[in-house]
Design an enzyme around this catalytic site. Structure first.
Site, mmCIF file in Angstrom:
data_model
loop_
_atom_site.group_PDB
_atom_site.id
_atom_site.type_symbol
_atom_site.label_atom_id
_atom_site.label_comp_id
_atom_site.label_asym_id
_atom_site.label_seq_id
_atom_site.Cartn_x
_atom_site.Cartn_y
_atom_site.Cartn_z
ATOM 1 N N ASP A 161 6.904 1.296 3.395
ATOM 2 C CA ASP A 161 5.452 1.244 3.597
ATOM 3 C C ASP A 161 5.108 2.134 4.780
ATOM 4 O O ASP A 161 5.430 1.797 5.928
ATOM 5 C CB ASP A 161 4.995 -0.190 3.887
ATOM 6 C CG ASP A 161 5.123 -1.123 2.687
ATOM 7 O OD1 ASP A 161 5.992 -0.866 1.834
ATOM 8 O OD2 ASP A 161 4.377 -2.110 2.622
ATOM 9 N N LYS A 224 -1.892 1.146 -0.447
ATOM 10 C CA LYS A 224 -1.970 -0.154 0.223
ATOM 11 C C LYS A 224 -3.170 -0.166 1.158
ATOM 12 O O LYS A 224 -3.434 0.823 1.849
ATOM 13 C CB LYS A 224 -0.672 -0.396 0.990
ATOM 14 C CG LYS A 224 -0.596 -1.696 1.773
ATOM 15 C CD LYS A 224 0.768 -1.813 2.445
ATOM 16 C CE LYS A 224 0.821 -2.983 3.408
ATOM 17 N NZ LYS A 224 2.142 -3.078 4.093
ATOM 18 N N LYS A 260 -1.603 -2.404 -3.369
ATOM 19 C CA LYS A 260 -1.175 -3.542 -2.558
ATOM 20 C C LYS A 260 -2.235 -3.871 -1.513
ATOM 21 O O LYS A 260 -2.354 -3.170 -0.512
ATOM 22 C CB LYS A 260 0.161 -3.247 -1.871
ATOM 23 C CG LYS A 260 0.646 -4.381 -0.948
ATOM 24 C CD LYS A 260 1.967 -4.028 -0.292
ATOM 25 C CE LYS A 260 2.374 -5.051 0.754
ATOM 26 N NZ LYS A 260 3.673 -4.717 1.407
#
Length: 324
Positions: A161, A224, A260
């Site tokens: 991430d 995300k 996400k």
């Protein structure tokens, strides 16, 4: 939830995707040529979908699906190997007294704790995700960001991430952000890349749409919302915009990319609202951990409590689950 087909059309963009990243001017034209977001419209739609009533078997299915989508996360300065091992055990058996409870999708930790998580989760099927690139601010050199990524991947992380350079994005230096995402993607090797936009710092819905497309163009496997360290974090309207982006990307390219939301999603009721949004905005195909995740820690506890309520017919109380 009943199966439906999304009726959203792909946005009328000013250039073919193959030409969008040819140079800085082409990328700028593409991103600035994306249709503006109707703020009132997206907020009304998010609010409307949030009122959907999900009951009985559909609710039980939604709870189990949400559990399977959780990235169980600990990202604190006081994290220890023992805490990561305990989190890994919970990821594999979220409710030890209910053996049919789904395992979560992944455990997310800092790079220096990836090896501990990998060992604890060996053979479980639960992935190890690692934040990288100077998380959460990303205020460091590209060399350090790439080294951070390589440390995580070499330790066995299945997913990385990364945070984008919000300063560069807000200054309009889109190619710099694009090239950095590409470089991190290359450093990931076989690991999947989730690109954190930190939408709470992007100021406008139009910027969220541009950042989503920029991350997709650069090769992000997921987009995300946030680090969970900035407020506001995930919101339904922002998630709608990102879901629309991956849907439209699929329409144009045939490729499936994930979304996400992370930060601030704490209750089963909230999680179900997001699942409704996934179904209605992106499509039923995205209702899988391969394409949708929740970045969360406390959310899992409420999902487990509500699952017990559905199974047992009465509320069990917080003493029946571990509290993180």
């Amino acid at each position: 939830m009943t199966a439906t087909t999304s009726t959203s059309a792909a946005p009328a963009t000013p250039a073919p995707l193959v030409d969008a990243t040819r140079d800085d001017a082409s990328l700028r034209r593409f991103l600035l040529g994306l249709p503006g977001v109707d703020q009132v419209g997206v907020e009304q739609r998010a609010a409307g979908l949030g009122t959907r009533s999900i009951k009985k078997d559909a609710k039980r299915w939604a709870i189990d699906t949400a559990i399977s989508m959780v990235d169980l996360t600990t990202l604190e300065g006081a994290d220890t190997q023992g805490k990561v091992r305990a989190l890994a055990a919970k990821a594999v058996r979220p409710d030890p007294e209910r053996q049919d409870t789904p395992r979560v999708a992944a455990v997310c930790v800092y790079p220096d704790l990836v090896a501990t998580a990998v060992e604890a989760l060996k053979g479980s099927g639960v992935h190890v995700a690692s934040v990288a690139t100077g998380f959460p601010a990303g205020r460091t050199s590209r060399e350090i960001k790439l080294a951070d990524t390589k440390i995580a991947v070499e330790a066995g992380a299945h997913e990385v991430d990364m945070v984008i350079d919000r300063g560069a994005f807000l200054e309009g230096r889109y190619m710099a952000v694009f090239e950095e995402i590409q470089a991190v993607k290359a450093a990931c090797g076989d690991a999947h890349l989730k690109v954190i936009l930190e939408t709470g710092e992007l100021a406008t819905y139009d910027n969220v749409r541009r950042a989503s497309w920029l991350a997709l163009l650069a090769g992000g496997d997921f987009i995300k919302t946030s680090t969970g360290k900035v407020s506001p974090a995930a919101t339904l309207p922002v998630t709608h915009i990102m879901l629309q982006a991956v849907h439209d990307w699929h329409v144009r390219t045939g490729e499936l990319r994930g979304v996400k939301p992370a930060g601030g999603i704490r209750t089963t009721k909230d999680a179900i609202k997001y699942l409704v949004a996934v179904h209605e905005v992106a499509g039923e195909q995205w209702l899988t951990p391969d394409l949708f995740r929740f970045g969360a820690s406390s959310l899992l506890n409420d999902l487990l409590l509500q699952r017990r309520t559905q199974v047992d017919g009465h509320y069990s109380g917080p003493d029946y689950v571990t509290v993180d």
